[in-house]
Scaffold this motif. Structure first.
Motif, PDB file in Angstrom:
ATOM      1  N   VAL A   2     -16.804   1.635  39.539  1.00  0.00           N
ATOM      2  CA  VAL A   2     -15.347   1.702  39.436  1.00  0.00           C
ATOM      3  C   VAL A   2     -14.770   1.154  40.732  1.00  0.00           C
ATOM      4  CG1 VAL A   2     -13.335   3.174  39.057  1.00  0.00           C
ATOM      5  CG2 VAL A   2     -15.529   3.796  38.039  1.00  0.00           C
ATOM      6  N   GLU A   3     -13.941   0.103  40.613  1.00  0.00           N
ATOM      7  CA  GLU A   3     -13.310  -0.479  41.791  1.00  0.00           C
ATOM      8  C   GLU A   3     -12.001   0.236  42.070  1.00  0.00           C
ATOM      9  OE1 GLU A   3     -12.823  -4.671  41.313  1.00  0.00           O
ATOM     10  OE2 GLU A   3     -14.876  -4.941  40.623  1.00  0.00           O
ATOM     11  N   GLY A   4     -11.735   0.449  43.355  1.00  0.00           N
ATOM     12  CA  GLY A   4     -10.498   1.110  43.749  1.00  0.00           C
ATOM     13  C   GLY A   4     -10.706   1.881  45.036  1.00  0.00           C
ATOM     14  N   ASP A   5      -9.705   2.674  45.416  1.00  0.00           N
ATOM     15  CA  ASP A   5      -9.768   3.474  46.637  1.00  0.00           C
ATOM     16  C   ASP A   5     -10.797   4.591  46.447  1.00  0.00           C
ATOM     17  OD1 ASP A   5      -9.189   4.779  49.045  1.00  0.00           O
ATOM     18  OD2 ASP A   5      -7.621   5.973  48.098  1.00  0.00           O
ATOM     19  N   PRO A   6     -11.913   4.557  47.205  1.00  0.00           N
ATOM     20  CA  PRO A   6     -12.976   5.549  46.993  1.00  0.00           C
ATOM     21  C   PRO A   6     -12.504   6.995  47.149  1.00  0.00           C
ATOM     22  CG  PRO A   6     -13.739   3.795  48.446  1.00  0.00           C
ATOM     23  CD  PRO A   6     -12.272   3.580  48.234  1.00  0.00           C
ATOM     24  N   ALA A   7     -11.655   7.276  48.122  1.00  0.00           N
ATOM     25  CA  ALA A   7     -11.199   8.648  48.346  1.00  0.00           C
ATOM     26  C   ALA A   7     -10.382   9.151  47.152  1.00  0.00           C
ATOM     27  CB  ALA A   7     -10.374   8.731  49.623  1.00  0.00           C
ATOM     28  N   ARG A   8      -9.489   8.314  46.626  1.00  0.00           N
ATOM     29  CA  ARG A   8      -8.665   8.711  45.488  1.00  0.00           C
ATOM     30  C   ARG A   8      -9.517   8.893  44.230  1.00  0.00           C
ATOM     31  NH1 ARG A   8      -6.420   7.401  41.080  1.00  0.00           N
ATOM     32  NH2 ARG A   8      -7.177   5.283  40.949  1.00  0.00           N
ATOM     33  N   LEU A   9     -10.472   7.977  44.027  1.00  0.00           N
ATOM     34  CA  LEU A   9     -11.336   8.070  42.855  1.00  0.00           C
ATOM     35  C   LEU A   9     -12.215   9.317  42.906  1.00  0.00           C
ATOM     36  CD1 LEU A   9     -12.401   4.316  42.553  1.00  0.00           C
ATOM     37  CD2 LEU A   9     -10.861   5.568  41.024  1.00  0.00           C
ATOM     38  N   CYS A  10     -12.762   9.626  44.076  1.00  0.00           N
ATOM     39  CA  CYS A  10     -13.596  10.829  44.229  1.00  0.00           C
ATOM     40  C   CYS A  10     -12.787  12.084  43.927  1.00  0.00           C
ATOM     41  CB  CYS A  10     -14.166  10.919  45.643  1.00  0.00           C
ATOM     42  SG  CYS A  10     -15.559   9.830  45.932  1.00  0.00           S
ATOM     43  N   GLU A  11     -11.572  12.137  44.440  1.00  0.00           N
ATOM     44  CA  GLU A  11     -10.721  13.312  44.209  1.00  0.00           C
ATOM     45  C   GLU A  11     -10.393  13.446  42.722  1.00  0.00           C
ATOM     46  OE1 GLU A  11      -8.921  16.764  44.701  1.00  0.00           O
ATOM     47  OE2 GLU A  11     -10.139  15.732  46.191  1.00  0.00           O
ATOM     48  N   ALA A  12     -10.086  12.332  42.057  1.00  0.00           N
ATOM     49  CA  ALA A  12      -9.775  12.370  40.627  1.00  0.00           C
ATOM     50  C   ALA A  12     -10.986  12.852  39.825  1.00  0.00           C
ATOM     51  CB  ALA A  12      -9.329  10.991  40.149  1.00  0.00           C
ATOM     52  N   LEU A  13     -12.186  12.353  40.148  1.00  0.00           N
ATOM     53  CA  LEU A  13     -13.403  12.781  39.453  1.00  0.00           C
ATOM     54  C   LEU A  13     -13.679  14.255  39.691  1.00  0.00           C
ATOM     55  CD1 LEU A  13     -15.853   9.797  39.935  1.00  0.00           C
ATOM     56  CD2 LEU A  13     -15.128  10.787  37.782  1.00  0.00           C
ATOM     57  N   ARG A  14     -13.490  14.698  40.925  1.00  0.00           N
ATOM     58  CA  ARG A  14     -13.727  16.102  41.259  1.00  0.00           C
ATOM     59  C   ARG A  14     -12.806  17.004  40.418  1.00  0.00           C
ATOM     60  NH1 ARG A  14     -14.346  15.099  46.466  1.00  0.00           N
ATOM     61  NH2 ARG A  14     -16.592  14.975  46.412  1.00  0.00           N
ATOM     62  N   GLN A  15     -11.536  16.619  40.303  1.00  0.00           N
ATOM     63  CA  GLN A  15     -10.590  17.412  39.519  1.00  0.00           C
ATOM     64  C   GLN A  15     -10.961  17.423  38.039  1.00  0.00           C
ATOM     65  OE1 GLN A  15      -6.681  15.941  40.422  1.00  0.00           O
ATOM     66  NE2 GLN A  15      -6.661  16.866  42.460  1.00  0.00           N
ATOM     67  N   LEU A  16     -11.360  16.264  37.496  1.00  0.00           N
ATOM     68  CA  LEU A  16     -11.768  16.196  36.089  1.00  0.00           C
ATOM     69  C   LEU A  16     -12.990  17.074  35.830  1.00  0.00           C
ATOM     70  CD1 LEU A  16     -11.405  12.379  35.440  1.00  0.00           C
ATOM     71  CD2 LEU A  16     -10.123  14.175  34.275  1.00  0.00           C
ATOM     72  N   ALA A  17     -13.982  17.003  36.713  1.00  0.00           N
ATOM     73  CA  ALA A  17     -15.217  17.771  36.536  1.00  0.00           C
ATOM     74  C   ALA A  17     -14.960  19.268  36.683  1.00  0.00           C
ATOM     75  CB  ALA A  17     -16.269  17.312  37.539  1.00  0.00           C
ATOM     76  N   GLU A  18     -14.134  19.663  37.652  1.00  0.00           N
ATOM     77  CA  GLU A  18     -13.838  21.085  37.859  1.00  0.00           C
ATOM     78  C   GLU A  18     -13.041  21.660  36.710  1.00  0.00           C
ATOM     79  OE1 GLU A  18     -11.949  21.521  41.644  1.00  0.00           O
ATOM     80  OE2 GLU A  18     -13.768  20.991  42.726  1.00  0.00           O
ATOM     81  N   ALA A  19     -12.115  20.891  36.170  1.00  0.00           N
ATOM     82  CA  ALA A  19     -11.307  21.364  35.042  1.00  0.00           C
ATOM     83  C   ALA A  19     -12.200  21.697  33.851  1.00  0.00           C
ATOM     84  CB  ALA A  19     -10.260  20.321  34.664  1.00  0.00           C
ATOM     85  N   LYS A  20     -13.229  20.894  33.640  1.00  0.00           N
ATOM     86  CA  LYS A  20     -14.125  21.117  32.500  1.00  0.00           C
ATOM     87  C   LYS A  20     -15.073  22.275  32.757  1.00  0.00           C
ATOM     88  CE  LYS A  20     -12.482  18.332  29.701  1.00  0.00           C
ATOM     89  NZ  LYS A  20     -11.806  18.818  28.526  1.00  0.00           N
ATOM     90  N   SER A  21     -15.537  22.447  34.001  1.00  0.00           N
ATOM     91  CA  SER A  21     -16.497  23.516  34.273  1.00  0.00           C
ATOM     92  C   SER A  21     -15.807  24.883  34.230  1.00  0.00           C
ATOM     93  CB  SER A  21     -17.205  23.293  35.609  1.00  0.00           C
ATOM     94  OG  SER A  21     -16.254  23.237  36.655  1.00  0.00           O
ATOM     95  N   LYS A  22     -14.484  24.920  34.430  1.00  0.00           N
ATOM     96  CA  LYS A  22     -13.752  26.191  34.362  1.00  0.00           C
ATOM     97  C   LYS A  22     -13.346  26.543  32.947  1.00  0.00           C
ATOM     98  CE  LYS A  22     -11.856  25.891  39.001  1.00  0.00           C
ATOM     99  NZ  LYS A  22     -10.684  25.635  39.810  1.00  0.00           N
ATOM    100  N   ALA A  23     -13.303  25.532  32.082  1.00  0.00           N
ATOM    101  CA  ALA A  23     -12.840  25.763  30.703  1.00  0.00           C
ATOM    102  C   ALA A  23     -13.853  26.511  29.880  1.00  0.00           C
ATOM    103  CB  ALA A  23     -12.530  24.425  30.043  1.00  0.00           C
TER     104      ALA A  23
END
Length: 108
Positions: A87-108
């Motif tokens: 995935v091309e783009g700002d690594p810090a922003r992409l990592c944060e977005a992935l972290r939020q997506l993964a955490e949202a699913k693990s809490k559900a």
């Protein structure tokens, strides 16, 4: 558990485990494989025929991360459930977005 993605200067690379014909398109969190590697679990409605599931995975990741479809590409695993995606783009922003997506699913 380690993150299933690695950053680079141009973006990041993500290890995925894909479930085609999964009933819905979605990201199901992070899973640790038996060999110790971490992967991001992804499911798509598309079937694994003629690259349909791969295209659905790339589109899902682009939409979920808020990047253009052209910024997401398959590095390896075209015919495997285990894939590497770039995935091309700002690594810090992409990592944060992935972290939020993964955490949202693990809490559900």
């Amino acid at each position: 558990m380690t993150d299933p993605w690695r950053t680079s200067t141009t973006g990041l690379s993500i290890a995925l485990r894909v479930t085609p014909r999964g009933g819905r398109d979605g990201i199901d969190g992070i899973e640790q494989l038996s060999d110790g590697r971490s992967v991001l679990k992804v499911r798509v409605r598309a079937i694994a025929d003629g690259g349909e599931a791969n295209r659905a995975v790339l589109a899902l990741l682009a939409k979920s991360l808020g990047v253009p479809k052209a910024s997401v590409s398959l590095l390896s695993g075209a015919t495997s459930r285990l894939k590497q995606i770039a995935v091309e783009g700002d690594p810090a922003r992409l990592c944060e977005a992935l972290r939020q997506l993964a955490e949202a699913k693990s809490k559900a």
